[in-house]
Design an enzyme around this catalytic site. Sequence first.
Site, PDB file in Angstrom:
ATOM      1  CG  ASP A 175      -1.743  -1.567   1.100  1.00 49.03           C
ATOM      2  OD1 ASP A 175      -2.636  -2.119   0.353  1.00 49.03           O
ATOM      3  OD2 ASP A 175      -1.463  -2.086   2.398  1.00 49.03           O
ATOM      4  CG  HIS A 202      -3.648  -5.429   2.347  1.00 51.64           C
ATOM      5  ND1 HIS A 202      -3.292  -4.401   1.706  1.00 51.64           N
ATOM      6  CD2 HIS A 202      -3.758  -6.702   1.751  1.00 51.64           C
ATOM      7  CE1 HIS A 202      -2.925  -5.254   0.500  1.00 51.64           C
ATOM      8  NE2 HIS A 202      -3.581  -6.190   0.739  1.00 51.64           N
TER       9      HIS A 202
HETATM   10  N1  LIG Z   1      -0.622  -8.678   1.792  1.00 52.19           N
HETATM   11  C1  LIG Z   1      -0.232  -7.951   0.037  1.00 52.19           C
HETATM   12  O1  LIG Z   1      -0.434  -6.744  -0.059  1.00 52.19           O
HETATM   13  C2  LIG Z   1      -1.188  -9.295  -0.307  1.00 52.19           C
HETATM   14  C3  LIG Z   1      -0.427  -8.198  -1.860  1.00 52.19           C
HETATM   15  C4  LIG Z   1      -0.692  -9.441  -2.920  1.00 52.19           C
HETATM   16  C5  LIG Z   1      -1.682 -10.912  -2.602  1.00 52.19           C
HETATM   17  N2  LIG Z   1      -1.484 -10.924  -1.144  1.00 52.19           N
HETATM   18  C6  LIG Z   1      -2.064 -12.330  -1.298  1.00 52.19           C
HETATM   19  O2  LIG Z   1      -1.347 -13.785  -0.683  1.00 52.19           O
HETATM   20  C7  LIG Z   1      -1.386 -14.634  -1.081  1.00 52.19           C
HETATM   21  C8  LIG Z   1      -0.794 -15.696  -2.529  1.00 52.19           C
HETATM   22  O3  LIG Z   1      -0.943 -15.138  -3.599  1.00 52.19           O
HETATM   23  P1  LIG Z   1      -0.593 -15.571  -5.202  1.00 52.19           P
HETATM   24  O4  LIG Z   1      -0.431 -14.581  -5.720  1.00 52.19           O
HETATM   25  O5  LIG Z   1       1.371 -15.820  -4.767  1.00 52.19           O
HETATM   26  O6  LIG Z   1      -0.884 -16.568  -5.643  1.00 52.19           O
HETATM   27  P2  LIG Z   1      -0.586 -18.228  -5.647  1.00 52.19           P
HETATM   28  O7  LIG Z   1      -1.712 -19.194  -5.805  1.00 52.19           O
HETATM   29  O8  LIG Z   1       0.011 -17.923  -7.501  1.00 52.19           O
HETATM   30  O9  LIG Z   1       0.580 -18.977  -4.992  1.00 52.19           O
HETATM   31  C9  LIG Z   1       0.181 -19.417  -3.019  1.00 52.19           C
HETATM   32  C10 LIG Z   1       1.607 -20.239  -3.168  1.00 52.19           C
HETATM   33  O10 LIG Z   1       0.553 -21.178  -1.915  1.00 52.19           O
HETATM   34  C11 LIG Z   1       0.761 -22.282  -1.981  1.00 52.19           C
HETATM   35  N3  LIG Z   1      -0.032 -22.968  -1.226  1.00 52.19           N
HETATM   36  C12 LIG Z   1      -0.883 -23.169  -0.777  1.00 52.19           C
HETATM   37  N4  LIG Z   1      -1.602 -23.499   0.159  1.00 52.19           N
HETATM   38  C13 LIG Z   1      -0.049 -23.783   0.923  1.00 52.19           C
HETATM   39  C14 LIG Z   1       0.170 -24.955   2.260  1.00 52.19           C
HETATM   40  N5  LIG Z   1      -0.709 -24.873   3.699  1.00 52.19           N
HETATM   41  N6  LIG Z   1       1.463 -24.140   2.711  1.00 52.19           N
HETATM   42  C15 LIG Z   1       2.049 -23.589   2.007  1.00 52.19           C
HETATM   43  N7  LIG Z   1       2.189 -22.893   0.875  1.00 52.19           N
HETATM   44  C16 LIG Z   1       0.632 -23.481   0.043  1.00 52.19           C
HETATM   45  C17 LIG Z   1       0.286 -22.726  -3.329  1.00 52.19           C
HETATM   46  O11 LIG Z   1       0.565 -23.947  -3.482  1.00 52.19           O
HETATM   47  C18 LIG Z   1       0.818 -21.533  -4.059  1.00 52.19           C
HETATM   48  O12 LIG Z   1       1.863 -21.988  -4.905  1.00 52.19           O
HETATM   49  C19 LIG Z   1      -3.011 -14.451  -1.433  1.00 52.19           C
HETATM   50  O13 LIG Z   1      -3.528 -14.612  -0.768  1.00 52.19           O
HETATM   51  C20 LIG Z   1      -2.912 -13.431  -1.902  1.00 52.19           C
HETATM   52  O14 LIG Z   1      -4.405 -12.422  -1.588  1.00 52.19           O
HETATM   53  C21 LIG Z   1      -1.341 -10.309  -0.286  1.00 52.19           C
HETATM   54  O1  LIG Z   2      -5.657  -7.028  -4.105  1.00 51.14           O
HETATM   55  C1  LIG Z   2      -5.512  -8.279  -4.484  1.00 51.14           C
HETATM   56  O2  LIG Z   2      -6.566  -8.916  -4.189  1.00 51.14           O
HETATM   57  C2  LIG Z   2      -4.450  -8.478  -3.526  1.00 51.14           C
HETATM   58  C3  LIG Z   2      -3.477  -7.303  -2.792  1.00 51.14           C
HETATM   59  O3  LIG Z   2      -4.279  -7.448  -1.480  1.00 51.14           O
HETATM   60  C4  LIG Z   2      -2.974  -6.258  -3.385  1.00 51.14           C
HETATM   61  O4  LIG Z   2      -3.183  -4.926  -2.568  1.00 51.14           O
HETATM   62  O5  LIG Z   2      -2.547  -6.496  -4.590  1.00 51.14           O
END
Ligand SMILES: NC(=O)c1ccc[n+]([C@@H]2O[C@H](COP(=O)([O-])OP(=O)(O)OC[C@H]3O[C@@H](n4cnc5c(N)ncnc54)[C@H](O)[C@@H]3O)[C@@H](O)[C@H]2O)c1
Ligand SMILES: O=C(O)C[C@H](O)C(=O)O
Length: 339
Positions: A175, A202
Amino acid sequence: MFRSVARSAAGKHLLRRGYATESVPDRKVAVLGAAGGIGQPLALLMKLNPLVSRLALYDISNTPGVAADVSHVNTRSEVAGYVGEDQLKQALEGCDVVIIPAGVPRKPGMIRDDLFNINAGIVKGLCAAIAKYCPNALVNMISNPVNSTVPIAAEVFKKAGTYDEKKLFGVTTLDAVRAKTFYAGKAKANVADVNVPVVGGHAGITILPLFSQATPKANLPEEDIKALTKRTQDGGTEVVEAKAGKGSATLSMAYAGAIFADACLKGLNGVPDVVECSFVQSTVTELPFFASKVRLGKNGVEEVMGLGPLSDYEQAGLESLKPELKASIEKGIKFANQN
Ligand SMILES: NC(=O)c1ccc[n+]([C@@H]2O[C@H](COP(=O)([O-])OP(=O)(O)OC[C@H]3O[C@@H](n4cnc5c(N)ncnc54)[C@H](O)[C@@H]3O)[C@@H](O)[C@H]2O)c1
Ligand SMILES: O=C(O)C[C@H](O)C(=O)O
């Protein structure tokens, strides 16, 4: 982003700072969800960080390939891949920092809370293992909905008797990264010089950028501030829609996650004045968790900093985010205690 590390004759790692060098301690970092969209570039960025000596890459599948790939990069840390629950113990033992991007991402039309049903259970399981195998590690929670997954983690740690509020962080750095980028564009400022605190939580309106405190000052008109605020709040959705069903922010998130983990490592290593915004246990408002500027130190959170003076627009934004943030926190706490 990172400085280089050399090895002394005695085998100690030395960090170059101008002409001076200083020794850096060994630090183990684990990425849980390391084979995912965020996990892979984050693994690479952590491999580039000279403060890391051991990098553990854990996922439920595909980590051997990611670990083999990243391990060929000629930087300090030793990389190991762990796959499946049987190997979670090995991945976590001895960790100083655990970064969690495990879980499903959004598709167009979803809000972050729609991920709760799947991700809450994933986070709960991983945090139970952290409580068992590395209870002293700093936990960087990326998995959404962060407004609920952080309270879930806290409850899991409380039940295990390992909770230390100084060691649990919701990663809201993206953010701030977005707010800085968007502000620099409007203010025609050098983005590298820009700072904008982002507080609250967030998700949607719980993301509250404080452009009245942005530096360098630009005296932007109210309508620009409103547009910048809305774009920062909707930044995640902007990426989700552009990816059109192929997930959410991964590259910018990996960058943001690497910045925050680096700040945690610097704090652990005793570097002074390391400050980042993060969603932590807080008394800044009446809510038990809240994102604001946090000073990082040898034990994690050293100081949760106050909000500073808010504009009338920000004050109104603060009041309107509280009910949603409160409900998300309570939902996480309830889940952790019921299941
Ligand atoms: N905080 C933030 O600002 C922010 C920003 C972007 C994404 N996110 C979040 O991050 C998360 C991941 O996003 P992504 O794009 O990498 O998703 P993705 O699906 O590409 O990757 C997620 C990974 O988690 C793994 N996984 C699932 N269950 C698991 C477990 N029990 N133990 C270990 N690994 C496990 C999957 O195998 C996969 O490789 C989502 O929840 C997304 O919303 C948060
Ligand atoms: O927007 C989402 O779902 C992923 C993450 O929280 C973001 O801010 O990009």
